[in-house]
Design an enzyme around this catalytic site. Structure first.
Site, short mmCIF file in Angstrom:
data_model
loop_
_atom_site.label_atom_id
_atom_site.label_comp_id
_atom_site.label_asym_id
_atom_site.label_seq_id
_atom_site.Cartn_x
_atom_site.Cartn_y
_atom_site.Cartn_z
N ASN A 227 31.79 42.17 34.26
CA ASN A 227 31.51 42.68 35.26
C ASN A 227 32.28 42.58 35.90
O ASN A 227 32.67 41.55 36.88
CB ASN A 227 30.61 40.81 35.61
N TRP A 228 32.65 43.94 36.61
CA TRP A 228 33.82 44.29 37.36
C TRP A 228 33.84 44.10 38.59
O TRP A 228 34.36 44.79 39.67
CB TRP A 228 34.41 45.75 37.06
N LYS A 229 32.27 44.00 38.62
CA LYS A 229 31.83 43.74 40.65
C LYS A 229 32.14 45.03 41.09
O LYS A 229 32.13 46.37 40.18
CB LYS A 229 32.87 42.78 41.18
N GLU B 57 25.97 30.59 34.92
CA GLU B 57 27.30 30.56 35.82
C GLU B 57 27.26 30.11 37.33
O GLU B 57 26.36 29.93 37.43
CB GLU B 57 27.25 31.98 36.43
N GLY C 235 34.90 32.81 40.21
CA GLY C 235 35.55 32.95 40.78
C GLY C 235 36.89 31.43 41.72
O GLY C 235 37.86 32.47 42.66
N GLY D 37 34.58 38.04 35.45
CA GLY D 37 34.24 38.63 36.49
C GLY D 37 36.05 38.85 36.35
O GLY D 37 36.45 40.06 35.53
N GLY D 38 36.74 38.43 36.90
CA GLY D 38 38.29 38.80 37.00
C GLY D 38 38.66 39.28 35.60
O GLY D 38 39.54 39.70 35.91
C1 PEP Z 1 31.27 36.72 37.51
O1 PEP Z 1 31.18 36.87 38.70
O2 PEP Z 1 30.12 36.98 36.66
C2 PEP Z 1 32.23 35.50 37.24
C3 PEP Z 1 31.64 34.56 36.06
O3 PEP Z 1 33.63 35.82 37.88
P1 PEP Z 1 34.76 35.01 37.69
O4 PEP Z 1 34.67 35.48 35.50
O5 PEP Z 1 35.73 35.97 38.09
O6 PEP Z 1 34.72 34.24 37.51
#
Ligand code: PEP
Length: 253
Positions: free
Chosen positions: A10-12, A168, A174, A235-236
């Protein structure tokens, strides 16, 4: 029940054209080098990059997804994108109900359910996100919250083919904080039970339930080897080719 793991990025709201293309090309190349990977791969860039990333992924086994959609096919909805538009540019997936959308845009379970039904009708697969806040976990309500989010946001005719669930915990996104493996296992098992009640045992046993929240190369193996964890929503760490691929490799892909 063998479920093929899904490694989803998920590149957001990250990436301009050049970064997005480079990231997609890098991921495509590395996934190709895996030959016949045991896992399925998915990247979900921002809307502005979908067409260019689709081109960059050409010939690879990496699927394309978006991060949200409207429930209508077209019309007077300024700033929104329909499931049909996502299909048109080559998406096969859409993430719905991410906690950032629930928080930033006040998205309710009811709205997410409407979006998911529209996405399915348009031929998209959905990754429907659920998860508790820190207060809800501290109050012992994690399973109650996830149960209610599933009951409210997953359409009742969803199947294991068109739907993936992503657990999640909001407090793990994050932050670098991750629940214990026992806690992850407990929630995933509870989620599968609720899915069985809502969609029938057959769908529940085949439906993938991803874990998301601070997944990194260093913790991927222990999280993704848990019995009811069928992949990760990242995400990150999905913004770096080497981290995204290391998570996959460490998870046996
Ligand atoms: C997300 O936002 O879907 C996520 C899991 O972010 P991160 O991996 O950065 O915690």
């Amino acid at each position: 029940m063998a479920r093929r793991k899904l490694i989803a990025g998920n590149w957001k709201m990250n990436g301009q054209l050049a970064d997005g293309i480079a990231l997609a090309r890098g991921i495509a190349q590395e996934v190709k080098a895996l030959g016949k990977p045991a896992c399925e791969f998915l990247v979900c860039p921002p809307f502005t990059l979908l067409t260019s990333v689709k081109k960059a992924l050409r010939g690879s086994k990496v699927a394309l997804g978006a991060q949200d959609c409207h429930f209508n096919a077209k019309g007077a909805h300024t700033g929104d994108i329909s499931p049909q538009m996502l299909k048109d540019v080559g998406c096969s997936y859409v993430i719905l109900g991410h906690s950032e959308r629930r928080a930033d845009h006040g998205e309710s379970d009811e709205l997410i359910c409407k979006k998911a039904a529209a996405a399915h009708a348009a031929g998209l697969k959905t990754v429907i996100c659920i998860g508790e806040t820190l207060k809800q976990r501290d109050d012992g309500k994690a399973i109650e919250v996830c149960t209610s989010q599933i009951m409210g946001s997953v359409p009742s005719d969803s199947t294991s083919t068109d739907t993936v669930i992503a657990y999640e915990p909001v407090w793990a996104i994050g932050t670098g904080k991750v629940p214990t493996t026992a806690d992850v296992e407990e929630v995933h098992a509870a989620v599968r039970k609720v899915l069985a009640k809502k969609l029938g045992k057959g769908n529940a046993n085949k439906m993938r339930i991803l874990y998301g929240g601070s997944v990194k190369p260093g913790n991927a193996k222990e999280l993704l080897s848990l019995p009811d964890v069928d992949g990760a929503l990242i995400g990150g760490a999905s913004l770096k080719v080497e981290d995204f691929l290391a998570i996959a490799k460490n998870s046996g892909c």
